[in-house]
Design a protein around this motif. Structure first.
Motif, short mmCIF file in Angstrom:
data_model
loop_
_atom_site.label_atom_id
_atom_site.label_comp_id
_atom_site.label_asym_id
_atom_site.label_seq_id
_atom_site.Cartn_x
_atom_site.Cartn_y
_atom_site.Cartn_z
N PHE A 25 0.81 -1.21 0.00
CA PHE A 25 0.00 0.00 0.00
C PHE A 25 0.84 1.26 0.00
CE2 PHE A 25 -2.31 3.29 2.45
CZ PHE A 25 -3.31 3.54 1.55
N GLY A 26 1.90 1.26 0.76
CA GLY A 26 2.76 2.44 0.84
C GLY A 26 4.18 2.03 1.14
N LYS A 27 5.02 3.01 1.37
CA LYS A 27 6.43 2.72 1.65
C LYS A 27 6.61 2.00 2.98
CE LYS A 27 8.24 6.49 -1.10
NZ LYS A 27 9.01 7.71 -1.16
N THR A 28 5.78 2.33 3.96
CA THR A 28 5.93 1.72 5.28
C THR A 28 4.80 0.75 5.60
OG1 THR A 28 4.81 3.59 6.32
CG2 THR A 28 7.23 3.67 6.20
N LEU A 29 3.68 0.88 4.92
CA LEU A 29 2.53 0.01 5.18
C LEU A 29 2.26 -0.89 4.00
CD1 LEU A 29 0.05 2.67 6.64
CD2 LEU A 29 1.28 0.93 7.93
N LYS A 30 2.07 -2.17 4.26
CA LYS A 30 1.72 -3.09 3.19
C LYS A 30 0.22 -3.08 2.93
CE LYS A 30 5.56 -6.26 3.47
NZ LYS A 30 6.01 -7.63 3.53
N ILE A 31 -0.55 -2.84 3.99
CA ILE A 31 -2.01 -2.91 3.91
C ILE A 31 -2.61 -1.55 4.22
CG2 ILE A 31 -4.07 -4.01 4.86
CD1 ILE A 31 -2.28 -6.41 5.61
N ASP A 32 -3.60 -1.16 3.47
CA ASP A 32 -4.32 0.09 3.71
C ASP A 32 -4.95 0.04 5.11
OD1 ASP A 32 -6.10 2.23 3.78
OD2 ASP A 32 -6.83 1.90 1.75
N PRO A 33 -4.61 0.98 5.97
CA PRO A 33 -5.15 0.97 7.34
C PRO A 33 -6.65 1.22 7.40
CG PRO A 33 -3.85 2.95 6.97
CD PRO A 33 -3.68 2.08 5.75
N ALA A 34 -7.27 1.60 6.30
CA ALA A 34 -8.72 1.79 6.28
C ALA A 34 -9.46 0.46 6.30
CB ALA A 34 -9.13 2.60 5.06
N TYR A 35 -8.76 -0.63 5.99
CA TYR A 35 -9.36 -1.96 6.04
C TYR A 35 -9.45 -2.46 7.48
CZ TYR A 35 -9.15 -3.48 1.09
OH TYR A 35 -9.34 -3.65 -0.26
N ASN A 36 -10.49 -3.18 7.78
CA ASN A 36 -10.56 -3.97 9.00
C ASN A 36 -9.40 -4.98 8.92
OD1 ASN A 36 -11.25 -6.61 10.28
ND2 ASN A 36 -13.01 -5.46 11.02
N PRO A 37 -8.55 -5.07 9.94
CA PRO A 37 -7.37 -5.95 9.84
C PRO A 37 -7.71 -7.41 9.54
CG PRO A 37 -7.18 -4.51 11.74
CD PRO A 37 -8.56 -4.31 11.19
N GLU A 38 -8.77 -7.94 10.13
CA GLU A 38 -9.15 -9.34 9.87
C GLU A 38 -9.63 -9.52 8.43
OE1 GLU A 38 -11.98 -10.33 12.88
OE2 GLU A 38 -10.50 -10.13 14.49
N TYR A 39 -10.37 -8.55 7.95
CA TYR A 39 -10.86 -8.58 6.57
C TYR A 39 -9.67 -8.51 5.61
CZ TYR A 39 -13.51 -6.94 2.44
OH TYR A 39 -14.06 -6.78 1.20
N ALA A 40 -8.72 -7.63 5.89
CA ALA A 40 -7.54 -7.49 5.04
C ALA A 40 -6.74 -8.79 5.00
CB ALA A 40 -6.67 -6.34 5.51
#
Length: 144
Positions: A25-40
């Motif tokens: 998703f970004g340089k430091t984040l692999k997953i968009d933080p707008a997602y529910n973590p379990e859903y992601a």
């Protein structure tokens, strides 16, 4: 427009439309933080081979994917919006009140959706030899 986007409650998206939110998703984040973590995590596992299988699709509403209802809006509160626009609508102060209304008042969603569809009629959509409906939203139909 928010009511029209509620049509996502019965739609599907190809993985290339949301994979960037799950994989890098970004340089430091692999997953968009707008997602529910379990859903992601569930999506990442399910679609980890999306690059090899380009035809993979996901329901925009994983709870009631083939029923036209207000679940798409309810999913927003649980951070279960598949596409970036789904999350953006929930967080934007101009559109969030509509999300809230449609979450709790399915009748209002149906009313506003049908009114918006009626307004689209004036656009004079071309049919027959003058135009055509796309078979897939991400590709043009074959040109004749």
């Amino acid at each position: 427009m928010v009511a029209l986007i509620g049509a996502h409650t019965i739609g599907m998206s190809h993985c290339d439309q949301f994979a960037h939110r799950l994989f890098g998703f970004g340089k430091t984040l692999k997953i968009d933080p707008a997602y529910n973590p379990e859903y992601a995590a569930w999506l990442r596992k399910l679609y980890e081979n999306y690059k090899k299988e380009s035809t993979m699709v996901a329901y925009n509403d994983m709870i009631t994917p083939v029923k036209f209802n207000n679940m798409y809006f309810k999913n927003s509160w649980r951070e279960l919006g598949l596409l970036a626009i789904d999350s953006a609508l929930f967080t934007d102060p101009q559109t969030k009140p509509f999300i809230e209304t449609y979450t709790y008042d399915e009748g209002k969603f149906f009313q506003d959706f049908s009114h918006a569809i009626e307004k689209l009629r004036v656009l004079d959509v071309k049919t027959g030899k003058e135009g055509e409906v796309q078979s897939r939203c991400d590709f043009f139909n074959a040109l004749n």
